[in-house]
Design an enzyme around this catalytic site. Sequence first.
Site, PDB file in Angstrom:
ATOM      1  N   GLY A 316       0.787  -1.227   0.000  1.00  9.16           N
ATOM      2  CA  GLY A 316       0.000   0.000   0.000  1.00  9.16           C
ATOM      3  C   GLY A 316       0.819   1.275   0.000  1.00  9.16           C
ATOM      4  O   GLY A 316       1.920   1.355  -0.561  1.00  9.16           O
ATOM      5  N   SER A 317       0.290   2.280   0.676  1.00 10.97           N
ATOM      6  CA  SER A 317       0.781   3.648   0.550  1.00 10.97           C
ATOM      7  C   SER A 317       2.179   3.892   1.093  1.00 10.97           C
ATOM      8  O   SER A 317       2.727   4.985   0.911  1.00 10.97           O
ATOM      9  CB  SER A 317      -0.191   4.614   1.239  1.00 10.97           C
ATOM     10  OG  SER A 317      -1.454   4.574   0.605  1.00 10.97           O
ATOM     11  N   VAL A 318       2.780   2.915   1.758  1.00 10.86           N
ATOM     12  CA  VAL A 318       4.163   3.090   2.202  1.00 10.86           C
ATOM     13  C   VAL A 318       5.100   3.260   1.008  1.00 10.86           C
ATOM     14  O   VAL A 318       6.221   3.761   1.160  1.00 10.86           O
ATOM     15  CB  VAL A 318       4.624   1.893   3.067  1.00 10.86           C
ATOM     16  CG1 VAL A 318       3.901   1.887   4.411  1.00 10.86           C
ATOM     17  CG2 VAL A 318       4.409   0.571   2.334  1.00 10.86           C
ATOM     18  N   PHE A 319       4.651   2.875  -0.210  1.00 10.45           N
ATOM     19  CA  PHE A 319       5.456   3.035  -1.425  1.00 10.45           C
ATOM     20  C   PHE A 319       5.448   4.471  -1.946  1.00 10.45           C
ATOM     21  O   PHE A 319       6.277   4.819  -2.792  1.00 10.45           O
ATOM     22  CB  PHE A 319       4.937   2.097  -2.518  1.00 10.45           C
ATOM     23  CG  PHE A 319       5.628   0.763  -2.575  1.00 10.45           C
ATOM     24  CD1 PHE A 319       6.180   0.297  -3.750  1.00 10.45           C
ATOM     25  CD2 PHE A 319       5.724  -0.037  -1.442  1.00 10.45           C
ATOM     26  CE1 PHE A 319       6.812  -0.944  -3.807  1.00 10.45           C
ATOM     27  CE2 PHE A 319       6.345  -1.267  -1.483  1.00 10.45           C
ATOM     28  CZ  PHE A 319       6.893  -1.719  -2.671  1.00 10.45           C
TER      29      PHE A 319
END
Length: 597
Positions: A316-319
């Site tokens: 998810g958004s950790v990228f």
Amino acid sequence: MIRTPLRPLARILKARAQGQNPDAIEAENIRLRHEEDRDRARNRAEGRLLVMGLAFFCAFGVIGVRMAALSGSVPEEPTAQASGSPIIGQRSDIVDRNGRVLATNLDTHSLYAQIPDMIDPAKAATDLAAIFPELDAEELLKDFTGERRFLWIRREISPEQMQAVHDIGDPGLLFGPREMRLYPNGSVAAHILGGATYGREGVSSAEVVGVAGVESYYDDFLRDPANEGAPLELSIDLTVQAASERVLQGGMMLMSAKGASSVLMDVHTGEIISMVSLPDFDPNDRPRVLTAEDGAGDQSDSPLFNRAVQGVYELGSVFKIFTVAQGMELGLINANTMIDTTGPLEWGRFRIRDFHNYGPALSAEDVIVKSSNIGTARIAMMIGGERQRAFLGTLGLLEETTVEMVEAPTGDPLLPANWSEISTMTISYGHGLSSSPVHLATAYSSLLNGGYRVEPTIIRQDGPQYGDRIVSERVSATSRNMLRAVVDHGTASFGDVVGYEVGGKTGTADKPRPTGGYYEDRTIATFASVFPASDPKYVLIVTLDEPSIETLGEERRTAGWTAVPVAAEMIRRVAPLLGMRPDVETLTPTGVTLTSN
């Protein structure tokens, strides 16, 4: 031999005729005979001494020649000549970074039966079943009275059990010396250590071999006699590992998650200080692998599965920070560049939406702080798929990790078959590419340590281990500032730990269905954090599998409500153990007047 008579008749008669004493003739003959015997004995003794002297001379000569030959030869280790390879029982210890024992050896005994020597098999079978409840008396009796001549009864027994078997008194029950692998801390660091079992066995010794984790990866080193018992020194800290497991176990239960993992990494060396995968197991009693007969479904549900290394997930958004950092490195944007966030963003039949409506535009920093999928996707379109793929490759996100565990190759990232434009957009916010928590910890460390590539390792290192430069120091510092803002006033506000300046990014990804598509009520919640953000020392990744918590009358599954508070508590607990003092601002006294006497 002809002996001369002492009284020869002819001489005796002549002596008498001449008036001489015949006894004098006998005495003279006796004297002469004694002299002959003496001379003969002397000659025999001298001959023997000569032979012995020659023998000693030859022996010392051979020894001298051999010593001269050895003194002039190249020294080398002697090799034992034996039929077959001997069983090597000794195995080196495994210790943590501070020398505390994680795995060692314990001298014990095995129990076996020489069936032909048994006196009362029926009594022995009954008594053994009483000592070892897992044994069946009827099965033992069948073995004792069958055609078998040898039977292993127990590979390992305790001293108390050994005494109880002694008391049975059957000469057919025998004991063999045995060395077993002992993990004194139980389940702590179980997935890192892996476990060991017996290889080749004999009645007088057994070969201990690793079956998983570092025990298997470093099996040759641990069994090599040339190391002279030198321990294998890991990078983990036993105290930090135990505290991390305790906090994560509590968080997993509180958030009703089916599994959890965490990775704490030194951003400058790549050392893994702690790595947790739950559920776990005790390597002293390692469970067997689930099989189809057990009704096993997903092997990732097994306690043997290492979620931190083997588990590859869409995170998810950790990228998103990778996308923004690459955009800044390429000079396409800076922290204040306004990004179009008008939604939804359509690409063919696909629509990309944000969790909330953030208006027509956000700055690049706010794209990270508010976690805008649309804004991140538009930056990714500016970068392009080819450059995006190359950048993620430099961060180590497209290949198996180099961490020294046999499970590492099984945690190979899952990449799209066709890196299309839509893949570029979805990967920018952590969908369409699956990687492990160790991959993520490595990538965050490389991005935030000043921009140098580091490799993950479970072995203790001396000093920084920098590789190639990934991004500039400026981009690295700006990325850290953005992550700090996420915790300060963004989606990870529950992650703030007073005195440790935590920065981080949340990520909530729907779990894919085996048949295609995504579940609507199952997520992977991740919080990737760094502390302190201004002078980074450690990266912490916390991942919860299918978390859910009832808060404020609603069921919450997002990372901000689940993974973030767990990570904050972990930092609060382990930071002091790492020797980090909280940086607390000292308040200036007010309303106090200094006076003198």
